[in-house]
Design an enzyme around this catalytic site. Structure first.
Site, PDB file in Angstrom:
ATOM      1  N   CYS A  42       0.844  -1.204   0.000  1.00  0.00           N
ATOM      2  CA  CYS A  42       0.000   0.000   0.000  1.00  0.00           C
ATOM      3  C   CYS A  42       0.872   1.243   0.000  1.00  0.00           C
ATOM      4  CB  CYS A  42      -0.929   0.013   1.211  1.00  0.00           C
ATOM      5  SG  CYS A  42      -1.993   1.463   1.259  1.00  0.00           S
ATOM      6  N   CYS A  65      -0.594   4.128   2.011  1.00  0.00           N
ATOM      7  CA  CYS A  65      -0.442   4.050   3.479  1.00  0.00           C
ATOM      8  C   CYS A  65       1.004   4.318   3.902  1.00  0.00           C
ATOM      9  CB  CYS A  65      -0.805   2.664   4.014  1.00  0.00           C
ATOM     10  SG  CYS A  65      -2.150   1.824   3.215  1.00  0.00           S
ATOM     11  N   ASP A  66       1.947   3.747   3.158  1.00  0.00           N
ATOM     12  CA  ASP A  66       3.317   3.679   3.672  1.00  0.00           C
ATOM     13  C   ASP A  66       4.324   4.562   2.927  1.00  0.00           C
ATOM     14  OD1 ASP A  66       2.458   1.660   5.402  1.00  0.00           O
ATOM     15  OD2 ASP A  66       2.765   0.119   3.901  1.00  0.00           O
TER      16      ASP A  66
END
Ligand code: NDP
Length: 316
Positions: free
Chosen positions: A138, A141-142
């Site tokens: 992701c 997200c990261d």
């Protein structure tokens, strides 16, 4: 057998939010958090910093955020069961839910079991190797993590997600490479053009990842050119799988209708599934947005839909 007005299956942002709303409406929900099927808290339990969940201007880690969701669900009387649901009989009401150690009859159900990002079984990418130490599934997200700043980053896949994630990563990495196994992108034309025109993105055609290496974090990848059948090594700080997601619907045993992409079908603009009294929220019914905040929003919708449906059909 015990009976509940509402059972919620799944414990990501959608499940816990549904529980907060349902519990506050005195539905005394049972929530199956899962155990072997995945960590209670869902996909956010495997992410690090969450910077795009409103209300946390300084960011918060995924696990911390999910613990707060869980605490809030419990505060209003949700009964939590840390076990998997093995099966549900949707053929008659109340629905018969069999967990791994408890069973319950439920007048209504909210399914919020999420989806799992697909990963490849490649040396160096597994848990205990470089998973979450440079390898993730992701980018959104990261991607902003310090280890990726001004470094070469690699996105695996050729669909819209791969392109979108590559474009997102251009804000952080020095150069973004899309590794695609064929010579044509699957992504929509407009997205494909965006990737091909972007000065910081390069597409490595006909290529597959063979191995990831590093020390405490990712440092290098091995890449095979499947046409020339050669292997090259490249400096790398990040590997992002973007090869699709699979909704977690195995336990439903084909009893509910799916949409064209294989996600749970919900009536547009609602959380009603094909079965009366069964509602779906979060990534299990969403192949497009897949964000914690959208999952939480649909969890709220599912609780309101279930509450109204129960008032009409369940005598509550
Ligand atoms: P897709 O299924 O569309 O694409 C998956 C990609 O991963 C494909 O290019 C596929 O290659 C590749 N892939 C799959 N398995 C492997 C493997 N084992 N090894 C190497 N590569 C592999 O998934 P997406 O997540 O990209 O998209 C899902 C849906 O969500 C789509 O309908 C998409 O349009 C939509 N979406 C829309 C967005 C937008 O409009 N902004 C953003 C993100 C998603 P191959 O092409 O060879 O099969």
């Amino acid at each position: 057998m015990q009976r509940t007005k509402l059972a919620i299956i799944g414990s990501g942002p959608a499940g816990y939010t549904a529980a907060v709303y349902a519990a506050r409406a005195n539905l005394e929900p049972w929530l199956y958090e899962g155990f072997y099927a995945g960590p209670a808290g869902g996909q956010l339990m495997t992410t690090t910093e969450v910077e795009n969940y409103p209300g946390f201007p300084k960011g918060i880690t995924g696990p911390e955020l999910m613990l707060l969701f869980r605490e809030q669900a419990q505060r209003f009387g949700t009964k939590l069961f840390t076990e998997d649901v093995a099966s549900v009989d949707f053929s008659k009401r109340p629905f018969d839910i069999k967990g791994s150690s408890t069973s319950v009859l439920a007048d209504a159900i909210i399914i919020a079991t999420g989806a799992t990002a697909k990963r490849l079984e490649i040396p160096g990418t597994r848990d205990g190797e470089f998973w979450q130490k440079g390898v993730t599934a992701c980018a959104i997200c990261d991607g902003a993590a310090p280890i990726f700043r001004n470094q070469p980053l690699y996105v695996i896949g050729g669909g819209d997600t791969a392109v979108e994630e590559a474009i997102f990563l251009t804000r952080f990495g020095s150069k973004i490479y899309i590794i695609h196994r064929r010579d044509t992108l699957r992504a929509s034309k407009i997205m494909a053009e965006r990737a091909m025109k972007h000065p910081k993105i390069e597409i490595l055609w006909n290529s597959v990842l063979e191995k990831v290496e590093g020390d405490t974090i990712v440092r290098k990848i091995h890449l095979r050119d499947v046409v020339k059948n050669t292997v090259s090594q490249r400096e790398a700080a990040g590997v992002f799988f973007a090869i699709g997601h699979t909704p977690n619907i195995g336990f439903l045993n084909h009893q509910l209708q799916l949409d064209q992409k294989g996600y749970l079908f919900v009536r547009p603009g609602t959380t009603y599934t094909s079965c009366e009294g069964v509602f779906a929220a979060g990534d299990v019914q969403d192949s497009i947005y897949r964000q914690a905040v959208t999952a939480a929003g649909s969890g709220c919708m599912a609780a309101l839909d279930a509450e109204r449906w129960l008032a009409e059909h369940g005598g509550y």
